[in-house]
Design an enzyme around this catalytic site. Structure first.
Site, short mmCIF file in Angstrom:
data_model
loop_
_atom_site.label_atom_id
_atom_site.label_comp_id
_atom_site.label_asym_id
_atom_site.label_seq_id
_atom_site.Cartn_x
_atom_site.Cartn_y
_atom_site.Cartn_z
N HIS A 106 6.88 41.84 -6.12
CA HIS A 106 7.97 42.83 -6.06
C HIS A 106 8.09 43.83 -4.88
O HIS A 106 8.83 44.48 -5.04
CB HIS A 106 7.90 43.65 -7.36
CG HIS A 106 6.76 44.32 -7.53
ND1 HIS A 106 5.56 44.15 -8.22
CD2 HIS A 106 6.58 45.83 -7.51
CE1 HIS A 106 4.91 45.13 -8.51
NE2 HIS A 106 5.50 46.07 -7.70
N ASP A 136 4.01 37.61 -9.91
CA ASP A 136 3.97 38.66 -8.91
C ASP A 136 3.13 38.68 -8.02
O ASP A 136 2.47 39.77 -7.61
CB ASP A 136 3.90 39.95 -9.78
CG ASP A 136 4.31 41.29 -9.25
OD1 ASP A 136 5.22 41.04 -8.41
OD2 ASP A 136 3.70 42.37 -9.57
N SER A 213 1.21 49.07 -5.52
CA SER A 213 1.28 47.69 -5.76
C SER A 213 0.91 46.62 -4.64
O SER A 213 1.26 47.26 -3.38
CB SER A 213 2.87 47.45 -6.23
OG SER A 213 3.14 47.49 -7.54
#
Length: 387
Positions: A106, A136, A213
């Site tokens: 993402h 992911d 992230s």
């Protein structure tokens, strides 16, 4: 005790405040043109591994040993900064003079170019080796091989609750190289990431923010135990961060790299993929038809590896779906009498995703197109994310 049904908030920092918007664009090669790939089928990546989990006396020493393996990532769309995240250098190919880093899918999704900033503030163009939305995980490459690389922890199933962890990343997309510490709160926590999918993740109380992230979660011996990807945030709730376990991340990275092809002339990638992964391609929505509303296709797939590419189109109205398995011992299943009055979009997605479909299984749609009732049938095929 009240049971909380967690739905994760992914934490790549998007400057448009959305994580998925633009669809993936065209491939790097022209139509009907076969690229001259220098390597036929597999890129060898030199990795290091460790099973050390004993806590060191000094967090400072551990941070010093792994700090340079964590990078900041800026993702661009049409030359405009779209979002920021983090990444971890995990290996190199001396033959190609390339290094590889892992991040979250993402962080790079919907973007077409990337820049990586190392801990010494040097900046490199990065290129997509491959990505996988379901896990992911994404892999990027940069030129050069003289960097610091993280060592994969061999078996994250052996992590001990309460053991110390260190998170290094780029919170808010503006604070690269930030360090925070915490503990393993739970291992292999099954959490809901959307209405149809769950992930088994490491739960930690370490401070995690937007921009973290793709960053690293190390144990206190400096082994890479996870890739930070999400947090649960709500009023009155603190300390619920999550990371993709190294066991899972390494498996996805290996699959992506082993299926990617590198053009040594053009210095570009034909992106790798996770074997067996499929993607429907279409999105569902409502459309008006006379005095009634019926389920319809909101947009057609534009990724040619999507299973319904060139099969379903905008404004096709679905009245029934039949799923037929390649394994003929399994009976077909159907969802009939689909209308906006009796069927929600969520019900259709749930019907498809709960059917445990695999490559080669067939989806048949009864649809109305331009006033004509027709049947459209297609097989699920291998999906490859590309830009």
């Amino acid at each position: 005790m009240k049971k909380i049904n967690l739905i994760l908030s992914f934490i790549g920092l998007s400057f448009l405040f959305i994580l998925s918007a633009c669809s993936s664009g065209s491939k790097n090669t022209k139509d009907n043109e076969t690229p001259n790939y220098g390597l036929a089928d597999k890129v060898h990546v030199e990795n290091t591994y460790t099973n050390v989990f004993l806590e060191n006396d000094s967090i400072v020493e551990t941070v010093e040993s792994v700090y340079d393996s964590v990078v900041a990532i800026d993702s661009y769309l049409n030359n405009n900064l779209y979002g920021s995240g983090s990444g971890v250098l995990i290996g190199k190919s001396t033959d190609l003079n390339l290094s590889f880093l892992v991040t979250c899918h993402h962080v790079i999704e919907s973007c077409d170019s990337f820049k990586v900033t190392l801990s010494d503030e040097s900046v490199f163009n990065a290129y997509l080796v491959g990505g996988d939305a379901e896990s992911d995980i994404a892999v990027l490459s940069i030129e050069g091989t003289e960097y610091t690389y993280a060592s994969w922890f061999l078996d994250t199933d052996t992590l001990k609750l309460g053991s110390g962890v260190i998170c290094i990343g780029n919170p808010l997309g503006t604070l690269p190289g930030s360090v925070s510490t915490g503990i393993v709160s739970y291992n292999n926590r099954k959490v809901k990431v959307d209405d149809y999918h769950t992930m088994n993740l490491i739960q930690t109380d370490v401070a995690i923010n937007s921009g973290n992230s793709g960053g690293a979660l190390f144990n206190t011996s400096g082994a890479l135990i996870g890739i930070v990807n999400a947090k649960y945030s709500s009023s009155g709730i603190e300390g619920l961060g999550f990371a993709i376990p190294a066991n899972q991340a390494k498996s996805i990275v290996d699959s992506i790299v082993s299926t990617a092809l590198y053009d040594t002339v053009e210095k570009s990638w034909e992106t790798g993929y996770v074997s067996g992964r499929w993607n429907l391609g279409f999105t569902l929505g409502y459309s008006h038809g006379g005095f009634t509303r019926t389920i319809g296709i909101a947009s057609a797939a534009d990724n040619e590896t999507s299973s319904d590419y060139n099969f379903l189109f905008a404004n096709d109205r679905i009245s029934a779906i039949t799923l037929t398995y390649k394994d003929t011992s399994k009976p077909s299943v159907s969802l009939s009498n689909i209308t906006a009055q009796t069927t929600s979009v969520e019900m259709i997605y749930a019907f498809i995703y709960s059917a445990e479909l695999t490559l080669g299984d067939t989806l048949m749609f009864d649809i109305m197109r331009n006033g004509e009732s027709i049947k459209v049938s297609f097989e699920l095929k291998q999906y490859r994310y590309y830009i």
